[in-house]
Scaffold this motif. Structure first.
Motif, PDB file in Angstrom:
ATOM      1  N   ASP A  98      66.186  -3.834  -5.302  1.00 33.68           N
ATOM      2  CA  ASP A  98      65.089  -2.378  -4.930  1.00 33.68           C
ATOM      3  C   ASP A  98      64.003  -3.183  -5.364  1.00 33.68           C
ATOM      4  O   ASP A  98      63.061  -2.508  -5.124  1.00 33.68           O
ATOM      5  CB  ASP A  98      65.873  -1.564  -6.355  1.00 33.68           C
ATOM      6  CG  ASP A  98      66.234  -0.978  -6.110  1.00 33.68           C
ATOM      7  OD1 ASP A  98      66.994  -0.160  -5.055  1.00 33.68           O
ATOM      8  OD2 ASP A  98      67.135   0.121  -7.212  1.00 33.68           O
ATOM      9  N   THR A  99      63.407  -4.491  -5.250  1.00 39.84           N
ATOM     10  CA  THR A  99      62.264  -4.694  -5.319  1.00 39.84           C
ATOM     11  C   THR A  99      62.562  -6.486  -5.122  1.00 39.84           C
ATOM     12  O   THR A  99      61.786  -6.188  -3.762  1.00 39.84           O
ATOM     13  CB  THR A  99      62.106  -5.239  -6.987  1.00 39.84           C
ATOM     14  OG1 THR A  99      63.171  -6.587  -7.784  1.00 39.84           O
ATOM     15  CG2 THR A  99      62.288  -4.106  -8.315  1.00 39.84           C
ATOM     16  N   PHE A 100      62.870  -7.481  -4.950  1.00 38.21           N
ATOM     17  CA  PHE A 100      62.679  -8.739  -4.346  1.00 38.21           C
ATOM     18  C   PHE A 100      63.387  -8.528  -3.153  1.00 38.21           C
ATOM     19  O   PHE A 100      62.313  -9.047  -2.390  1.00 38.21           O
ATOM     20  CB  PHE A 100      63.587  -9.603  -5.440  1.00 38.21           C
ATOM     21  CG  PHE A 100      64.097 -10.290  -5.256  1.00 38.21           C
ATOM     22  CD1 PHE A 100      62.104 -11.487  -4.402  1.00 38.21           C
ATOM     23  CD2 PHE A 100      64.214 -11.493  -3.858  1.00 38.21           C
ATOM     24  CE1 PHE A 100      62.295 -12.346  -4.363  1.00 38.21           C
ATOM     25  CE2 PHE A 100      65.319 -12.323  -4.398  1.00 38.21           C
ATOM     26  CZ  PHE A 100      63.768 -13.124  -3.856  1.00 38.21           C
ATOM     27  N   ALA A 101      64.354  -7.771  -3.104  1.00 36.08           N
ATOM     28  CA  ALA A 101      64.868  -7.960  -1.514  1.00 36.08           C
ATOM     29  C   ALA A 101      63.687  -7.503  -0.915  1.00 36.08           C
ATOM     30  O   ALA A 101      64.005  -7.536   0.602  1.00 36.08           O
ATOM     31  CB  ALA A 101      65.813  -7.298  -1.595  1.00 36.08           C
ATOM     32  N   LYS A 102      63.310  -6.313  -1.171  1.00 44.33           N
ATOM     33  CA  LYS A 102      62.643  -4.924  -0.346  1.00 44.33           C
ATOM     34  C   LYS A 102      61.459  -5.721  -0.239  1.00 44.33           C
ATOM     35  O   LYS A 102      60.801  -5.685   1.726  1.00 44.33           O
ATOM     36  CB  LYS A 102      62.609  -3.989  -0.743  1.00 44.33           C
ATOM     37  CG  LYS A 102      63.617  -2.797  -0.523  1.00 44.33           C
ATOM     38  CD  LYS A 102      62.630  -1.685  -1.541  1.00 44.33           C
ATOM     39  CE  LYS A 102      63.910  -0.416  -1.208  1.00 44.33           C
ATOM     40  NZ  LYS A 102      63.607   0.647  -2.295  1.00 44.33           N
ATOM     41  N   GLU A 103      60.888  -6.219  -0.781  1.00 43.24           N
ATOM     42  CA  GLU A 103      59.814  -7.167  -0.148  1.00 43.24           C
ATOM     43  C   GLU A 103      59.529  -8.400  -0.085  1.00 43.24           C
ATOM     44  O   GLU A 103      59.225  -8.921   1.542  1.00 43.24           O
ATOM     45  CB  GLU A 103      59.055  -7.809  -1.826  1.00 43.24           C
ATOM     46  CG  GLU A 103      57.388  -8.094  -1.528  1.00 43.24           C
ATOM     47  CD  GLU A 103      56.923  -8.532  -3.032  1.00 43.24           C
ATOM     48  OE1 GLU A 103      55.935  -9.758  -2.600  1.00 43.24           O
ATOM     49  OE2 GLU A 103      57.110  -7.941  -3.829  1.00 43.24           O
TER      50      GLU A 103
END
Length: 114
Positions: A98-103
């Motif tokens: 939800d955070t690192f992967a999306k970015e």
């Protein structure tokens, strides 16, 4: 890993399996205008990465066919680099989807476009 000025991390069109995070030093990305058609490459620089940056993500994450690196990575100054494989990075990204992967996916796609 430690690298010295002049070393190549990877070459253009090589299968991409790693992403590189720079702790110290500078890495220059070069494009071979001959695209390997002749023995002597004609490299032009197209990007420079420095301490705190990372690269290789567009080849590993955004290139669905993974048809190879879009340039050659040349160590410009003595460097300390953390290298992570595609498999290990995807495992970490799963935990932070939800955070690192999306970015990371967003940045890789943007880099691939340019």
């Amino acid at each position: 890993m430690n690298f010295f000025a002049g070393e190549q991390l990877f070459v253009q069109k090589e299968h991409a399996e790693e992403i590189y995070f720079i702790f110290k030093g500078k890495i220059k990305l070069m494009y071979d205008l001959t695209e390997g058609e002749i023995d002597q490459p004609y490299h032009i620089p197209f990007n420079m990465y420095v301490e705190g940056s990372y690269f290789g993500d567009s080849d590993v994450l955004a290139d669905k066919t993974n048809d190879g690196r879009d340039g050659t990575a040349l160590v410009d100054a003595e460097s300390v680099v953390f290298v992570i494989t595609r498999k290990d990075l995807l495992s970490v990204m799963k935990q932070f989807k939800d955070t690192f992967a999306k970015e990371m996916n967003f940045i890789a796609k943007e880099r691939r476009l340019h």
